[in-house]
Design a protein around this motif. Structure first.
Motif, PDB file in Angstrom:
ATOM      1  N   THR A   1       0.825  -1.207   0.000  1.00 12.78           N
ATOM      2  CA  THR A   1       0.000   0.000   0.000  1.00 12.78           C
ATOM      3  C   THR A   1       0.861   1.260   0.000  1.00 12.78           C
ATOM      4  N   THR A   2       2.053   1.116   0.560  1.00  9.81           N
ATOM      5  CA  THR A   2       2.959   2.258   0.646  1.00  9.81           C
ATOM      6  C   THR A   2       3.166   2.939  -0.707  1.00  9.81           C
TER       7      THR A   2
ATOM      8  N   ILE B   1       1.383   3.956  -3.054  1.00  9.71           N
ATOM      9  CA  ILE B   1       0.540   5.023  -3.595  1.00  9.71           C
ATOM     10  C   ILE B   1       0.786   6.380  -2.952  1.00  9.71           C
ATOM     11  N   PHE B   2       1.541   6.385  -1.870  1.00  6.60           N
ATOM     12  CA  PHE B   2       1.798   7.674  -1.212  1.00  6.60           C
ATOM     13  C   PHE B   2       3.013   8.347  -1.820  1.00  6.60           C
ATOM     14  N   GLU B   3       2.955   9.655  -1.856  1.00  7.82           N
ATOM     15  CA  GLU B   3       4.080  10.379  -2.433  1.00  7.82           C
ATOM     16  C   GLU B   3       4.678  11.335  -1.423  1.00  7.82           C
ATOM     17  N   PRO B   4       5.984  11.546  -1.537  1.00 10.99           N
ATOM     18  CA  PRO B   4       6.647  12.439  -0.577  1.00 10.99           C
ATOM     19  C   PRO B   4       5.954  13.794  -0.528  1.00 10.99           C
ATOM     20  N   ILE B   5       5.878  14.328   0.676  1.00 11.82           N
ATOM     21  CA  ILE B   5       5.304  15.653   0.864  1.00 11.82           C
ATOM     22  C   ILE B   5       6.307  16.700   0.386  1.00 11.82           C
TER      23      ILE B   5
ATOM     24  N   HIS C   1       8.234  19.732   0.770  1.00 13.18           N
ATOM     25  CA  HIS C   1       8.576  20.626   1.877  1.00 13.18           C
ATOM     26  C   HIS C   1       8.782  22.035   1.350  1.00 13.18           C
TER      27      HIS C   1
ATOM     28  N   LYS D   1      -2.389   4.054  -9.363  1.00 16.35           N
ATOM     29  CA  LYS D   1      -2.421   3.865  -7.917  1.00 16.35           C
ATOM     30  C   LYS D   1      -3.444   2.793  -7.541  1.00 16.35           C
TER      31      LYS D   1
END
Lengths: 260, 260
Positions: free
Chosen positions: B3-4, B6-10, B12, B251
């Motif tokens: 599942t990891t 599908i997340f994208e770095p925030i 900054h 995704k």
DNA sequence: AACGTTTGGTCAACTTTATTTACCAATTTA
DNA sequence: TAAATTGGTAAATAAAGTTGACCAAACGTT
């Protein structure tokens, strides 16, 4: 008029706000479905390139909003969003995510078309009388420019058609959808501002839809429902674009004043 | 598949980045015109709700990018963006601001239509031969799927038509515009990915445009130019939308894998 | 049943980022 | 020329974010 007027305060978005936004997007777009387990906090923090305390801040916000639930030692899960208990969370979510609104319309288009087709096939005498009365009220409200009554008639018509479809599951599903609609997404201030100028067109679309159901013309009813949703979507898009342009024009005006 | 995935770095994003973005928007949208004086640093910092050092950081970035110039004791001004010396700054600006790209197309639509009309009226024998040759080369490149040559022919056709218009000012202005186009905005990777699948349509549009000029049909030439730009704009919009949907679908796919 | 692993829960020290405050220097204006 | 305004610079302070460690609850394996 001072040049200062065109600048707007910078949004001091915190890190956790950004994390909240990303996870909300994933839920709103349907990628993360209810019950799905999120990665562990340590993993997620790493892939998001964010410290765990900040990730936890974001998760706390999401839990407060009812979008996720966390269980000690087990994990964090996407909350069940169906059921009227969760409507506030969904509603708020749609209001924060404009793209999701169009997905909602896309889904509704199919549902409305299906409902209209079934209604044209199955509507009873009582259903047809109900629809006739609503159409009359809709026309009266339009003639007298009673915006509130107009909206109520709109709402009533759609509900009557769904009822006329005689399909219990459809009725149940659409009830949730309409609740969304009524509470704010569909009939929020911005949307009304857009749609009010086209009141007559809307009224005529309702009339076409209602008459098609009453006369039992399935194909015509389905098409009328599609056309109606298409029109709503287009109006909404135009409204968004228009407001964007108006905001820019206003800024230009503020500047040109200082030149006079 | 985890599942990891599908997340994208925030992102900054620093405060000064946000300030830079806002002022760039104002310049890119044409609200802040060249030579316009910005509010004093103290005032601007206050209206933006940002400390002066951070505002100054942002202004330093903007100056480094060539968008503003500051003078001690006098103020900060929007730099002159016309003239080929400033093209890199404008180009970079357009690449960072998608909406500005559509404004650019809107402007170009008028210019192209005007140029095509004039060209149909005034093209000399040499102009017509040049256009004929370019059309032949365009068709050859299309037949042989030579994407690079195809783009060059496209570019050459537009340049030839502008030249044929015999209007020095128009030629000069379009030269700047085409430079933008050629360097990256119009023909960047994403855009090509969108347009390549429609190579034949593009070629046919070029042919229609060129033939209209050669035969001296002003109205037809103008319409062909309009249609061409409209098509490009529509393709670009579709491409953006398609990429957005593909990213979401990907995704979804990553998640469904884990269910198998 | 006991152990080890994984998960969420909490906290304190440390680092980075941003704000505040003050003062200096160049320019314009009265 | 004097006062006011503007950009230029720096140090002290405050806020936001990271790191690292440790605890407690749940699960799987032995």
């Amino acid at each position: 008029m001072n040049t200062t007027a065109i600048f707007e305060p910078i949004g001091h978005e915190s890190l956790s706000d950004a994390v909240v936004a990303q996870i909300e997007d994933l839920i709103a777009s349907g990628i993360l479905k209810q019950g799905r387990k999120l990665p562990s906090e340590r993993d997620l923090a790493e892939t998001l390139r964010v410290s765990r305390p900040k990730l936890r801040e974001a998760l706390a916000v999401l839990e407060e909003r009812g979008l996720v639930t966390t269980q000690h030692g087990e994990g964090t899960f996407v909350a069940a969003l169906t059921g009227s208990a969760m409507l506030p969370a969904l509603l708020a979510l749609y209001e924060r995510h404009e793209p999701a609104f169009f997905d909602y319309l896309e889904y509704r288009r199919e549902q409305e078309g299906f409902a209209a087709k079934l209604a044209a096939r199955r509507a009873t005498k009582a259903d047809k009388e109900r629809i006739t009365n609503i159409l009359a009220e809709d026309e009266r409200a339009w003639r007298e420019k009673d915006a509130l009554a107009s909206r109520e008639a709109d709402f009533a018509l759609h509900a009557a058609i769904v009822d006329a479809s005689q399909n219990a599951t459809l009725i149940h599903m659409m009830a949730s959808i309409y609740e969304l609609t009524r509470q704010g997404v569909f009939y929020n201030r911005d949307f009304l501002k857009t749609i009010d100028g086209t009141g007559k067109l809307l009224m005529e679309q309702h009339r076409e839809l209602g008459m098609a159901v009453i006369t039992g013309d399935e194909a015509r009813a389905e098409k009328a429902a599609y056309d109606h949703i298409d029109f709503v979507e287009e109006s909404f898009k135009l409204g968004i674009e228009r407001r964007r342009r108006e905001a820019m024009a206003e800024k230009r005006r503020l500047l040109s004043d200082s030149k006079l």
